[in-house]
Design an enzyme around this catalytic site. Structure first.
Site, PDB file in Angstrom:
ATOM      1  N   SER A 429     -38.767  32.292   9.644  1.00 19.84           N
ATOM      2  CA  SER A 429     -38.126  33.411   8.954  1.00 19.84           C
ATOM      3  C   SER A 429     -38.409  33.416   7.461  1.00 19.84           C
ATOM      4  CB  SER A 429     -36.604  33.349   9.174  1.00 19.84           C
ATOM      5  OG  SER A 429     -36.089  32.145   8.639  1.00 19.84           O
ATOM      6  N   HIS A 450     -42.237  37.119  13.342  1.00 20.15           N
ATOM      7  CA  HIS A 450     -40.820  36.853  13.088  1.00 20.15           C
ATOM      8  C   HIS A 450     -39.926  37.820  13.853  1.00 20.15           C
ATOM      9  CE1 HIS A 450     -37.211  36.949  10.134  1.00 20.15           C
ATOM     10  NE2 HIS A 450     -36.992  36.097  11.112  1.00 20.15           N
ATOM     11  N   GLU A 462     -41.433  41.214  12.354  1.00 18.43           N
ATOM     12  CA  GLU A 462     -42.306  41.142  11.174  1.00 18.43           C
ATOM     13  C   GLU A 462     -43.591  40.417  11.558  1.00 18.43           C
ATOM     14  OE1 GLU A 462     -39.521  40.988   7.219  1.00 18.43           O
ATOM     15  OE2 GLU A 462     -39.556  39.180   8.446  1.00 18.43           O
ATOM     16  N   ASN A 500     -35.590  39.224   5.054  1.00 16.36           N
ATOM     17  CA  ASN A 500     -34.727  38.161   4.524  1.00 16.36           C
ATOM     18  C   ASN A 500     -34.734  38.126   3.005  1.00 16.36           C
ATOM     19  OD1 ASN A 500     -33.630  37.222   6.885  1.00 16.36           O
ATOM     20  ND2 ASN A 500     -35.189  35.662   7.215  1.00 16.36           N
TER      21      ASN A 500
END
Length: 703
Positions: A429, A450, A462, A500
């Site tokens: 991540s 991800h 992702e 994130n």
């Protein structure tokens, strides 16, 4: 060549085929509606037809609905009103035909497609898996204004109709038959033959049209008497609880259905047309339509430019049977890709298989699949304590502990196991893909993939391109992600990637607000009213305080002071308050979920009054600021990719159009002013990005 072709059988049954030239799907545009009107006028004059059926010439598609481009091009409420009235006028001609017309639904039947079916004398569906019937207009911020809101409750009942139209949920043929939406269900392989036999049967019995399904006396009292205000009131209450009134379409649907249900249907049609005009002018509808366009564009994209070679993924491997690993293994099995799932101990594998089975069992309980289908899907996942079977995998996804040394050690081990053209993907991540691929002897085949937790429900993936990742590898995992039912976005290999990196400042600001004395309930309720699906403090408990803290530290080390995490997170970890997985965090999860009031004592916080306005301002502005930096640094190709990422990755409210479209609604100059005020008060984490400063000076927008 026209969209409608007709063929009169020897039995004097007319087959009408809708096959829109040059398009993958059938849809209603103005020219198509005009052609339909002309056809219906001609059929009115025919006396050589005993019955007819409308069927699609497209594979797995009946009618996808109205042309979205035309909806988007409507300039004002008057134009919308006239278009809605025109559609009703044309569809109503079907009911006046001198013979019965059957809607023969073999494939997706959505929006206007479902509405024309309601005007037909009968509806039959195939058992084709692609057959789904529904009214998704609410997802575009509008309502079914071609008769759906008025005719559906009269056919299947008020409660069922409200549920279908308010949620946009689609039904397969079996479920549609059960609730009386269709009159019969036929085998896909011999659909035409069964449809014609059905028409003959209806003619022989003298049945001119289908009748609504009979209601029990209790339901009849509740729905068909003045007591139905209870049904409407309950629906309204549920909508407001779920949306906080941020979406006008569901409330308009309830209002329209209530108005029309107690009056003549024609008055209901007119009311719907006026409501469509009101809704289509809202920013909410415009934003939802923009999101539709963005997701449709992704369906056509390859993730790279040019003509890459996309590999066919036939077998997969997953390393790690935890929450993420088992979720990824489930995703592969759900699209019939055999997958080997490896972990280092039996308990982890057992729990991983239980987790996969529970997702399928839930689908069986909800009648989305048969028990035999679920068993077959589960059997595609093979648990293993070693790497046997991995040598034949076309792709392997690692989902082990989030530590660079652990991951690099695993990758080195896989060098002697995986075949040369196997794609190796990391589900990290936040760690560097470029750094990891240095340990793989085929770095061009190494990529970040991800997924988001929980994998079965979260739509975003992702695709992270490392320094040496090839176009073919990116394109292959991009295509694979779409096959898995996900929405992929390609992001640059920088710490935190996209989602994130924007999410962590938001979560950190929530903890800093708490640190200042803002009550947990105020933080979470404010952001839920803004439109987030879950409050940020509650989200931290869901993610895990330790996991969130680890990612926050990675970003702090990468980006410095503006990402400095609150010290209170460490105190939570020391107190073993890790969130949902330990039963306690900021909330208590044993029994009734509630705020953990002990937090204020443990973290030495004194509660103070904060307004929702202040909370929302601080929480959203840090997201906007970081999102603008991501655009500036080329983390993604465009502002629209940021918005898709945040909507599908974090649940940022779709009605606001995404983080950067929301920023445009505020204006760069206003954002800059707020950031400068907050920086003076709270420090450098609110330092405006150079891009925002430039946009404010030049009066520019992201879109």
């Amino acid at each position: 060549m026209g969209a409608f072709k007709t063929e009169l059988k020897e039995s004097k049954i007319l087959k009408i085929v809708f096959d829109l030239p040059g398009e993958k799907v059938n849809k209603f545009s103005t020219p198509v509606m005009e052609e339909l009107e002309k056809l219906l006028k001609e059929l009115m004059e025919r006396n050589d037809i005993r019955g007819a059926y409308l069927i699609s010439g497209k594979k797995d598609i009946f009618i996808a609905g109205a042309d979205i481009d035309e909806i988007n091009a409507i300039k004002n409420k008057d134009e919308a009103y006239l278009k809605a009235k025109r559609g009703i006028e044309i569809f109503s001609m079907i009911e006046k035909l001198p013979f019965p017309l059957v809607a023969a639904i073999d494939g997706a039947c959505l929006g206007g497609g479902a509405e024309i079916a309601l005007f037909c004398h009968f509806r039959v569906a195939s058992d084709n898996k692609a057959t789904r019937i529904g009214f998704p207009e609410v997802n575009l911020g509008i309502l079914p204004a071609w008769g759906g809101t008025q005719k559906l409750p009269r056919l299947i009942g008020l409660s069922q109709a409200l549920d279908m139209i308010l949620t946009g949920r689609t039904l397969d043929g079996k479920r549609a038959l059960k609730i009386g939406l269709v009159d019969a269900l036929f085998p896909h392989q011999v659909f035409d033959e069964f449809v014609e036999n059905f028409i003959e049967d209806m003619l022989r019995k003298g049945i001119k049209s289908s009748k609504p399904k009979k209601k029990g006396w209790i339901l009849k009292i509740i729905e068909d008497t003045p007591l139905n205000f209870i049904v409407f009131s309950k629906a309204r209450k549920q909508v407001l609880e779920r949306t906080y009134g941020n979406y006008p379409a569901p409330l308009a649907i309830i209002e329209s259905m209530r108005y029309g249900y107690k009056k003549k249907i024609e008055k209901g049609f007119d009311f719907d047309a006026r409501k469509l005009g009101e809704l289509i002018e809202t920013d909410v509808s415009k934003n939802l339509i923009n999101i539709f366009y963005l997701t449709e564009a992704i369906k056509k994209e390859k993730g790279v430019k040019g003509e890459p070679k996309i590999k066919d993924i036939k077998r997969a491997g997953v390393i790690g049977a935890g929450v993420m690993g088992s979720g990824i293994a489930y995703a592969f099995s759900s699209v019939d890709i055999p997958v080997r799932m490896r972990d280092v101990n039996t308990t982890a594998l057992t729990n991983g298989m239980k987790s996969i089975a529970s997702v399928y069992n839930d689908s069986v309980k909800k009648k989305r699949m048969k028990e035999s289908e679920a068993y077959q899907k589960i059997s595609l996942v093979s648990p293993s304590l070693d790497f046997s079977g991995f040598s034949t995998a076309d792709i392997v996804v690692e989902a082990v502990f989030e530590d660079m040394d652990v991951k690099k050690s695993l990758i080195s081990e896989l060098n002697n196991i995986l075949k040369e053209d196997c794609i190796l993907a990391s589900n990290t991540s936040s760690l560097s893909i470029t750094e990891m691929q240095k340990s793989y002897k085929f770095p061009e085949n190494f990529v970040g993939l991800h997924f988001f937790n929980p994998v079965p429900r979260m739509p975003l993936v992702e695709v992270v391109r490392g320094e040496k990742t090839s176009d073919d590898t990116v394109a292959t995992v991009f295509a694979l992600s779409k096959k898995l039912g996900k929405t992929p976005i390609v992001v640059k290999d920088e710490r935190g990637f996209l989602v994130n990196r924007i999410l962590m400042p938001y979560l950190n600001e929530a903890v800093l607000l708490l640190e200042e004395g803002c009550p947990i309930e105020v933080i979470d309720s404010s952001m839920k009213k803004f439109g987030m699906p879950m409050g940020p403090i509650r989200l931290l408990d869901e993610v895990g305080i330790d996991v969130a803290s680890k990612v926050a530290l990675i970003l702090y080390n990468a980006f410095g002071e503006r990402m400095k995490p609150s010290s209170k997170m460490e105190k939570m970890i020391e107190s073993k308050l890790l969130g949902k997985k330990t039963g306690k965090g900021f909330y208590i999860f044993n029994g009734r979920e509630r705020v953990n009031e002990e937090i204020y004592r443990i973290l030495e916080i004194e509660k103070k009054p904060f307004s929702a306005e202040e909370v929302i301002k601080r929480m959203t502005i840090v997201m906007i600021n970081e999102a603008s930096r991501c655009v500036e640094e080329g983390i993604v190709e465009s502002p629209s990719t940021v918005d898709i990422g945040m909507i599908f990755g974090t649940g940022f409210p779709p009605f606001r159009g995404g983080v950067l479209r929301y920023a445009d609604s505020l204006g760069a100059q206003n954002i800059l002013k707020e950031l400068e005020n907050l920086r003076n008060k709270y420090g450098m984490r609110f330092t405006p990005s150079p891009l925002l400063e430039k946009m404010a000076r030049e009066g520019k927008k992201f879109y």
